[in-house]
Every structure is written in C-alpha cells, then in structure tokens.
Design a protein around this motif. Structure first.
Motif, PDB file in Angstrom:
ATOM      1  N   LEU A  21      -6.526   3.933  -3.248  1.00 60.29           N
ATOM      2  CA  LEU A  21      -5.724   5.091  -3.652  1.00 60.29           C
ATOM      3  C   LEU A  21      -6.594   6.159  -4.299  1.00 60.29           C
ATOM      4  O   LEU A  21      -6.463   7.348  -4.005  1.00 60.29           O
ATOM      5  CB  LEU A  21      -4.623   4.648  -4.603  1.00 60.29           C
ATOM      6  CG  LEU A  21      -3.475   3.873  -3.952  1.00 60.29           C
ATOM      7  CD1 LEU A  21      -2.576   3.267  -5.010  1.00 60.29           C
ATOM      8  CD2 LEU A  21      -2.663   4.789  -3.057  1.00 60.29           C
ATOM      9  N   LEU A  67       1.191   4.121  -2.984  1.00 62.54           N
ATOM     10  CA  LEU A  67       1.018   5.541  -2.692  1.00 62.54           C
ATOM     11  C   LEU A  67       2.203   6.349  -3.226  1.00 62.54           C
ATOM     12  O   LEU A  67       2.031   7.411  -3.849  1.00 62.54           O
ATOM     13  CB  LEU A  67       0.867   5.719  -1.187  1.00 62.54           C
ATOM     14  CG  LEU A  67       0.548   7.090  -0.629  1.00 62.54           C
ATOM     15  CD1 LEU A  67      -0.141   6.937   0.727  1.00 62.54           C
ATOM     16  CD2 LEU A  67       1.790   7.962  -0.452  1.00 62.54           C
ATOM     17  N   THR A  98       0.827  -1.205   0.000  1.00 58.99           N
ATOM     18  CA  THR A  98       0.000   0.000   0.000  1.00 58.99           C
ATOM     19  C   THR A  98       0.863   1.256   0.000  1.00 58.99           C
ATOM     20  O   THR A  98       0.601   2.204  -0.757  1.00 58.99           O
ATOM     21  CB  THR A  98      -0.928  -0.007   1.221  1.00 58.99           C
ATOM     22  OG1 THR A  98      -1.725  -1.187   1.204  1.00 58.99           O
ATOM     23  CG2 THR A  98      -1.832   1.217   1.228  1.00 58.99           C
ATOM     24  N   SER A 148      -8.602   7.940  -1.686  1.00 64.72           N
ATOM     25  CA  SER A 148      -7.754   8.782  -0.834  1.00 64.72           C
ATOM     26  C   SER A 148      -7.317  10.049  -1.557  1.00 64.72           C
ATOM     27  O   SER A 148      -7.225  11.120  -0.951  1.00 64.72           O
ATOM     28  CB  SER A 148      -6.536   7.989  -0.367  1.00 64.72           C
ATOM     29  OG  SER A 148      -6.918   6.897   0.442  1.00 64.72           O
TER      30      SER A 148
END
Length: 500
Positions: free
Chosen positions: A206, A178, A174, A209
C-alpha cells in the motif's frame, strides 16, 4: 469508581483487580497518605534493568546510547508521493481562517499552493498570484493541516472477533486495506503510521502504491506483522513468532530488507483474550533488547503494544520509540517516561477501550462482559495516567486501533477523547494530530503545519474546531481536502474564481 469532578482522586476496590495484579495506584491517583507505606513516598525505582545492567531512569542509556534523545542511527523515512500529470498549476485559498499548527492564534488570510507544496501563507494574494490558479473562497472557514493517525491498521477488517483479522482471503484483504487507506484520507487523515499489518507485505504494498501515485491515500509508513513469543501472541494468525534473540534479529532484518519503516513488538496482554491480561508482560527482556538494537541498527523504529507497567518500563530501558496504550504505569515508570519525552511518544488508542465498553454489545460483547474482564477498570486507570502524561508534557498522539466491528474505519474520534477525557484544550489536541504528527513522520518542517515550504496536505473545515473539536470527527465537515498539493475533495460552493 470514577474520578471526582473536583479532585480527580480515585479510590480503588482491590477486589476489582485480577488475582495476579501487582499494580499499585500511583500518587497522581491517590492522596499522599494513601501511598503503600503511608508516608506519602513511593518505592524507589530499580537500580538495574531486567538484564542486570545499571539503570538510572533520570540519565538512561543502553549500549552507550543516550535514551533521552532519538537514536542517531534512525533513518528519516521517505514520505514523498509522485504527483499526477494532471495536477493543477496552483490552488489558492482566499479569506480563510488559518490554523497553522505553530501554536499561533488563527488569523484571516490567503494561502497559495503550487503542487506539491505551500508557497505563501497569510498575505493577500495578488491578481498575478491568482492568475491560472484554482481559487477556493474560504468565507472565513478554517484551513488547517491534515491529521495523523499514529496507530494505523489498514488491514484490520472491521471484524467482530480478534481471530477474524486473519480470516479474509488475500485478494479481498488487499482491496479492503486499499479502501481503508482511502477512508482515512476521506476523514482528513493525511498521515498514517502503520502499527502492524495482518500480512507480511500488505502495508508495504500500500505504501509503495500510494507513493508511486497508483492509488490515492495518506502519507504512510509501513509496518510488518507484529512479533511475539507464541505464548504471548494476542492473535496467532497475524503474529510472527519469535522465541530467541536470533529469531527476533532475523525477523527485524527481513523486514528491513523488504523496506518496512518500523516494526512492532506485542509486549503485553489484552483483556478481551481473558488469558493474557493487560497487566501480563509477554516479552522477555533479552528479546526486547535484542530486537530494538537490531531495528535501530537498520534505521528502523520500534512500536510496542505495552499495556502493563513492566512492558512500558522495558520500552524505556531498551529504547523502543513508540508506546501504544501505556494503561498501567507506576510512579517510577512515569518518571522514566518523562525523562525520555524528547524521544518517546505515546499513542494510547483510548477509543478501543471506550468502544469496547460502549459499542460492542451490538456485536455480541455486552457491557457486563467488557466490565467483567477489566475494561472499565483499565479505562479509568489509563485516563488518569494520560492526564498525568499530559501534565508532564509527554507527547500523546491520536490513533485508536480502528478496524474492529465496534471501532470501524471511518469513526475516528480520538481528538474528542483528548479534549473531553484527557483534558487537552482543542488547540493542544489539534497540535497533537498535526505538528506532532509531522515530527513522528520524521519531517517536522514539511508535514503537519500550514507554513511556506510544507507539503500541501490541508483541510478546509466548515466551522472552527477550536470552538467545537467534534467537527473533526465527521467527514461531512471537511469541505475541501488537498493531498500532496492536488485537489482530492472539493465542496460545491467553495470555488469562487475557477469557473464553477
């Protein structure tokens, strides 16, 4: 076996083809008298598709839907990003060379941004416009839209092996993804279309976010795991297996329920596997047809890993929207692709072929091996096909399958390849990465252009990319990056009136 500098004609040694190859060099690669029957004419296209239904490549339909136009059931994806509370009131670029991606010749002028959009382009800004704005002195540098990568894998981990994509623990994976998203933005890519995620929800997390403003990244459309029958999976650990029509419909609906934007079918082989060759087709027609119909019924587009001619033709017969690679393509399939050029785009990921041939030796994959398994042959064939697509006006978009050890994130050079290998002009290459990118993201009037009302995702380039396209391959040439109307990167000398 390289195209000649003057004619572009290629002569193939049939011994270079794999034993099961049925691909015949098409007319744009050979002289007319080199065609299979010696008459200068190619075989007629099939009159029926793989399911036995009538097939007219000039007037293609499936289930009554006109395949020369986008399926009206497709949704316009959400690409909005929440602006931070700390966003500046306005950003003004003065004395910039405006490359607006409308096709117009660049011109000197000013541009005013009020987050998140561009509000004024071209005219000299007044003192009132500049009051309270963060002013960037362009000094003649190029202001242009951010770029698109149409074949994005945030979760590809810069591994030296295919199987390595499935090895990273979820927590580290993860964080890596990012960082990949940030790297794309650092390199001027403000639009990314997911081409498959190594894990079911990693792309989606992602995207959510980024849109919520929790992290900074490009505008992003999320994919799920790529799908394939078990026998056709290129990388088992990152593939969802689908064997029946029920399997693929279920998989597509589960992705749609999660909020995935587009799904991916892995429909042909890859030379590096050495057991599923690029010319091997791995998806039965019934699965392609059922999967595309299920996706379109939920408003989702379909991406396809399709190197073989048969796989590309399946995409066109059953309505897939985005074709990755399309290396091996026959005369009949090229004609069918041209008929659907208002609907279908090709993102060839040609840098994967080039990188595997030129840069993989350091990681234990020598040039001799890359050539032996067929990558030199495929690059030559794909190059000729892409030149013909470009000649016919088929949209070719950047996106290089980045995320392997020899094609790592941050080394994005597709636009160089488009100019130096495919033969696009620098303006054509830039339009493919900007205006066409806005179209692919579903917002042609809001993304990919420097025009009033568009989202302010812009780059200030230290130089003129129309004179040197390689400027866009190196992040150090991007003096300023504005994302969603907010200053993401700013050089130390460009700010003239904001007190710095």
């Amino acid at each position: 076996m390289s195209p000649t500098a003057t004619t572009g004609i290629v002569k193939f040694d049939p011994l270079t083809a794999p034993p099961n190859s049925t691909w015949v060099p098409p007319k744009w690669m050979t002289k007319p008298d080199d065609s299979p029957n010696g008459t200068g004419k190619m075989p007629n296209p099939p009159a029926r598709n793989g399911l036995g239904a009538a097939w007219d490549p000039a007037h293609p339909t499936i289930n009554g839907i006109d395949l020369t136009k986008p399926d009206p059931r497709l949704k316009v994806p959400d690409i909005t990003i929440k602006a931070p509370a700390s966003a500046a009131n306005a950003i003004a670029f003065v004395d910039v060379n405006i490359l607006d991606s409308t096709g117009a010749v660049p011109y000197l002028g000013d541009v005013l941004i009020k987050p998140p959009r561009i509000v004024s382009v071209g005219g000299k800004l007044s003192a009132e416009d500049l009051h309270g704005a963060r002013v960037v002195e362009g000094r003649g540098r190029t202001l242009m839209s951010g770029l698109i990568d149409a074949h994005t894998h945030f979760s590809w981990t810069n591994t030296a092996s295919l199987d390595g994509l499935a090895d990273m623990p979820i927590e580290e994976h993860t964080i890596f993804a990012l960082k990949s998203a940030k790297t794309f933005l650092d390199c001027g890519y403000t639009m990314c279309l997911g081409a498959a995620s190594a894990r079911d929800r990693l792309d989606l997390v992602l995207k959510n976010s980024i849109q919520s403003g929790e992290i900074v990244g490009p505008r992003f459309l999320a994919n799920g795991k790529e799908m394939a029958p078990a026998a056709g999976a290129l990388i088992a650990g990152i593939t969802r297996f689908v064997e029946t029509e029920e399997d693929i419909v279920k998989a597509v609906n589960e992705m749609a329920d999660m909020g995935i934007d587009q799904c991916k079918f892995s429909m042909s082989g890859e030379e590096i596997t050495e057991h599923l060759r690029a010319e091997d087709t791995t998806f039965p027609d019934r699965l392609v047809a059922a999967g595309v119909e299920a996706a379109h019924a939920r408003g989702m587009r379909v991406c396809s890993h399709a190197r073989s001619d048969e796989a590309v033709l399946q995409c066109l017969q059953y309505g897939a929207d985005i074709i990755y690679h399309a290396s091996f393509i026959s005369d009949a399939t090229m004609d069918a692709l041209e008929a659907q050029k208002a609907r279908v785009v090709v993102a060839p990921a040609i840098n994967w072929l080039i990188g595997t041939l030129q840069d993989a030796a350091t990681y234990g994959y020598p040039v001799s091996k890359a050539e032996a398994v067929g990558y030199a042959r495929e690059l030559e064939i794909a190059t000729a096909a892409l030149k013909e697509m470009h000649r016919r006006g088929i949209k070719i978009l950047p996106g290089g399958d980045y995320g392997f050890a020899w094609t790592p994130h941050g080394t994005y050079r597709d636009l160089e390849h488009f100019v130096n290998i495919i033969g696009m002009t620098p303006m054509e290459a830039i339009l493919s990465a900007t205006a066409y990118g806005g179209e692919l993201m579903g917002h042609p009037d809001e993304l990919g252009k420097i025009v009033p009302g568009a989202y302010a995702d812009v780059l200030l380039v230290n130089g003129d990319p129309l004179q040197d396209i390689t400027l866009l391959s190196h992040r150090e040439n991007l003096d300023v990056i504005v994302m969603n109307g907010c200053m993401y990167k700013e050089d130390k000398i460009g700010c003239g009136m904001c007190g710095r």
